[in-house]
Design a protein around this motif. Structure first.
Motif, short mmCIF file in Angstrom:
data_model
loop_
_atom_site.label_atom_id
_atom_site.label_comp_id
_atom_site.label_asym_id
_atom_site.label_seq_id
_atom_site.Cartn_x
_atom_site.Cartn_y
_atom_site.Cartn_z
N HIS A 442 0.83 -1.20 0.00
CA HIS A 442 0.00 0.00 0.00
C HIS A 442 0.87 1.26 0.00
O HIS A 442 1.91 1.29 0.67
CB HIS A 442 -0.89 -0.01 1.26
CG HIS A 442 -1.79 1.17 1.35
ND1 HIS A 442 -2.92 1.29 0.58
CD2 HIS A 442 -1.73 2.29 2.13
CE1 HIS A 442 -3.53 2.43 0.88
NE2 HIS A 442 -2.82 3.05 1.82
N PRO A 443 0.49 2.31 -0.72
CA PRO A 443 -0.63 2.39 -1.66
C PRO A 443 -0.19 1.99 -3.07
O PRO A 443 0.81 2.49 -3.58
CB PRO A 443 -1.03 3.86 -1.61
CG PRO A 443 0.25 4.57 -1.30
CD PRO A 443 1.09 3.64 -0.47
N SER A 444 -0.91 1.12 -3.70
CA SER A 444 -0.64 0.69 -5.07
C SER A 444 -1.93 0.17 -5.67
O SER A 444 -2.85 -0.23 -4.96
CB SER A 444 0.43 -0.42 -5.08
OG SER A 444 -0.09 -1.62 -4.55
N ALA A 445 -1.98 0.18 -6.98
CA ALA A 445 -3.12 -0.45 -7.65
C ALA A 445 -3.05 -1.96 -7.49
O ALA A 445 -4.08 -2.63 -7.33
CB ALA A 445 -3.11 -0.07 -9.14
N ALA A 446 -1.83 -2.51 -7.47
CA ALA A 446 -1.65 -3.96 -7.41
C ALA A 446 -2.23 -4.57 -6.15
O ALA A 446 -2.60 -5.74 -6.13
CB ALA A 446 -0.17 -4.31 -7.53
N GLU A 447 -2.34 -3.79 -5.07
CA GLU A 447 -2.85 -4.35 -3.83
C GLU A 447 -4.29 -4.84 -3.97
O GLU A 447 -4.74 -5.73 -3.23
CB GLU A 447 -2.76 -3.34 -2.69
CG GLU A 447 -3.69 -2.15 -2.80
CD GLU A 447 -3.52 -1.18 -1.64
OE1 GLU A 447 -3.76 -1.59 -0.49
OE2 GLU A 447 -3.15 -0.02 -1.89
N GLU A 448 -5.01 -4.28 -4.93
CA GLU A 448 -6.40 -4.71 -5.14
C GLU A 448 -6.48 -6.18 -5.54
O GLU A 448 -7.49 -6.83 -5.31
CB GLU A 448 -7.07 -3.84 -6.21
CG GLU A 448 -7.19 -2.37 -5.83
CD GLU A 448 -8.22 -2.13 -4.73
OE1 GLU A 448 -9.16 -2.94 -4.61
OE2 GLU A 448 -8.07 -1.14 -3.99
N LEU A 449 -5.40 -6.69 -6.13
CA LEU A 449 -5.40 -8.10 -6.54
C LEU A 449 -5.47 -9.04 -5.34
O LEU A 449 -5.93 -10.18 -5.47
CB LEU A 449 -4.15 -8.41 -7.35
CG LEU A 449 -4.10 -7.81 -8.76
CD1 LEU A 449 -2.69 -7.89 -9.33
CD2 LEU A 449 -5.08 -8.55 -9.68
N VAL A 450 -5.02 -8.57 -4.17
CA VAL A 450 -5.01 -9.44 -3.00
C VAL A 450 -6.01 -8.98 -1.93
O VAL A 450 -6.06 -9.55 -0.84
CB VAL A 450 -3.60 -9.54 -2.39
CG1 VAL A 450 -2.63 -10.12 -3.41
CG2 VAL A 450 -3.09 -8.20 -1.89
N THR A 451 -6.80 -7.96 -2.25
CA THR A 451 -7.79 -7.49 -1.27
C THR A 451 -9.22 -7.65 -1.75
O THR A 451 -10.15 -7.30 -1.04
CB THR A 451 -7.55 -6.01 -0.92
OG1 THR A 451 -7.61 -5.22 -2.11
CG2 THR A 451 -6.20 -5.83 -0.24
N MET A 452 -9.42 -8.19 -2.97
CA MET A 452 -10.78 -8.41 -3.47
C MET A 452 -11.45 -9.53 -2.68
O MET A 452 -10.95 -10.65 -2.63
CB MET A 452 -10.74 -8.77 -4.96
CG MET A 452 -10.60 -7.59 -5.89
SD MET A 452 -10.79 -8.05 -7.63
CE MET A 452 -9.14 -8.57 -8.04
N ARG A 453 -12.57 -9.20 -2.06
CA ARG A 453 -13.28 -10.19 -1.24
C ARG A 453 -14.72 -10.42 -1.72
O ARG A 453 -15.27 -11.50 -1.56
CB ARG A 453 -13.32 -9.74 0.22
CG ARG A 453 -11.95 -9.61 0.88
CD ARG A 453 -11.28 -10.95 1.09
NE ARG A 453 -10.05 -10.83 1.87
CZ ARG A 453 -8.86 -10.62 1.35
NH1 ARG A 453 -8.73 -10.51 0.03
NH2 ARG A 453 -7.78 -10.53 2.11
N ALA A 454 -15.32 -9.38 -2.28
CA ALA A 454 -16.74 -9.49 -2.65
C ALA A 454 -16.89 -10.16 -4.01
O ALA A 454 -16.30 -9.74 -4.99
CB ALA A 454 -17.37 -8.10 -2.67
#
Length: 467
Positions: A442-454
């Protein structure tokens, strides 16, 4: 290799084509002690280095500076008086291509490969004829002649159009350009020309872009291209092209007329198999005109092999390189292996760029899999100050049977860089649980790859066969 082989053949391997696949095969085979000769009638480096990936990416970089200059204002910078000079870009691009071609030549020379700068055609299972009349006997022959742009439009004035080859060598920058096509080459050139300041119209016969990619990727990039000022004309084709006071007049099949400085056809590529003597040698082609090969890149003629775009399997430079390497290891190194074409990271260098690896949602459902789909869309952090209206999109396709991530699709800055490493994880069989337990950067766009839960609420409809 015994004396009989030495006397019977002039070389152990003759390679036709000096692109990435042929050069890799030649170098590796020579490293195993094989006597190798390589014929290239144009320039070493092939499509990728001379007229494809490398020069195109350099132009893509150039097209992104305009956005960077605009975005800088939101971060307190004033960039005044910036101008662009097309001849300077092309000249610098040409210098880099010449440098890379020299590097290819040095590497082949260092490996002991004999380079023949002329055309070669097959004369039989173990023979090739050079343009100067010499006949070379070879124990094995590798065809690595690549592919060329498709000029397939049978329309009046077709000769007035350019392809991606000529687009990289235009003497003058086209203030207005019409690009026909809906694949990655058409989109990349439309995007880079728009970034450099051209008024671009993209004409495509279909109602969507990037056939074969995930449907949401095609729809989202269409929106991004339109937002960048590219006029999208979908569901139409070019009927005719003619000259008008040094410009091009384009008639569409719905009767409308467009005027541009250049018209570029990007309607696919075709294998370079014409005039190679394949029929003489008895080599079979598949319906697309490509050389038919097995998993080990062998043809129906045991001594003749083919790699790269001429086989029309997966037409990407890294694939051709691996196919060439596998061929040389198998035939000359005693280490047989084949290339796995099932999981290949791919990028489309539009603005913003696209990165994909693995199955699309539609492909996975067609296989009867039950899926969990995870998606996220957000405004990138940089855009909060620049004011640019763009979004990042990411999508993971997960097989419910074992929780493995079997597809990843994204649009946004650095998508190509991210998708390479996602491909590593997927090649290792990573599950969604593995993604979830990886700590975010964090902060990065790539972190979304490992924080998607829904999960997407519609992600698990029953396969059609079960309904």
């Amino acid at each position: 290799m015994g004396d009989a082989t030495q006397n019977e053949h002039d070389v152990d391997l003759f390679v036709i084509g000096g692109g990435s696949g042929g050069v890799r095969a030649a170098r590796i085979a020579a490293g195993y002690g094989a006597r190798v000769m390589l014929a290239e009638e144009y320039r070493l480096g092939g499509t990728c280095v001379i007229r494809g990936c490398v020069p195109k990416k350099l132009l893509v970089y150039a097209g992104r500076f305009a956005h960077e200059f605009e975005d800088a204002a939101g971060f307190g910078w004033t960039v005044a008086g910036a101008t662009f000079d097309w001849p300077t870009l092309i000249a610098n691009k040409d210098k880099e291509i010449a440098r890379l071609e020299s590097a290819y030549r040095r590497n082949l020379d260092a490996a002991g490969v004999e380079i023949v700068p002329q055309r070669a055609v097959l004369e039989g299972p173990h023979a090739v004829r050079l343009a100067d009349g010499r006949r070379i006997a070879a124990r094995h022959i590798l065809v690595a002649t690549g592919a060329r742009p498709n000029y397939g439009l049978d329309i009046p004035g077709r000769h007035l159009a350019i392809t991606s080859n000529e687009a990289l060598h235009l003497e003058r920058f086209p203030a207005r350009i019409v690009v026909q096509g809906g694949g990655y080459i058409a989109l990349e050139f439309a995007s880079l020309f728009a970034g450099l300041g051209a008024k671009v119209t993209l004409v495509h016969r279909g109602d969507g872009l990037l056939r074969g990619f995930d449907q949401e990727i095609g729809a989202l990039i269409a929106g991004e291209l339109a937002a960048a000022g590219i006029m999208l004309e979908l569901g139409v084709t070019i009927d005719a092209i003619d000259e008008m006071e040094g410009r091009r007049r384009v008639r569409l099949n719905d009767g409308r007329v467009l005027v541009a400085d250049e018209v570029m056809l990007a309607i696919g590529r075709v294998p370079n198999t014409v005039g190679l003597g394949l029929e003489t040698a008895g080599v079979q082609l598949n319906p697309s005109g490509a050389i038919a090969v097995d998993a080990a890149s062998g043809t129906n003629v045991p001594s003749i092999h083919a790699v790269g775009d001429v086989t029309d399997r997966v037409n990407l430079t890294p694939v051709a390189i691996r196919e060439g390497h596998a061929f040389a290891d198998t035939v000359f190194g005693g280490k047989p292996w084949t290339v796995d074409h099932s999981l290949i990271p791919t990028a489309v260098f539009t603005e913003p760029e696209i990165g994909v690896v693995g199955l699309t949602e539609a492909e996975a459902r067609a296989q009867g899999r039950r899926l969990d789909i995870y998606k996220t869309s957000f405004r990138p952090m940089k855009a909060t100050l620049s004011g640019r209206q763009t979004r990042v999109f990411m999508k993971l396709v997960v097989d419910q049977a074992d929780d493995r991530v079997i597809g990843a699709h994204m649009i946004g800055e650095a998508s190509a860089e991210m998708i390479q490493l996602v491909g590593v994880a997927m090649s290792a069989g990573a599950t969604k649980a593995v993604f979830d337990r990886t700590i975010a950067l964090h902060p990065s766009a790539a972190e979304e790859l490992v924080t998607m839960r829904a999960k997407d609420p519609s992600s698990d409809p029953l396969p059609a066969a079960a309904e």
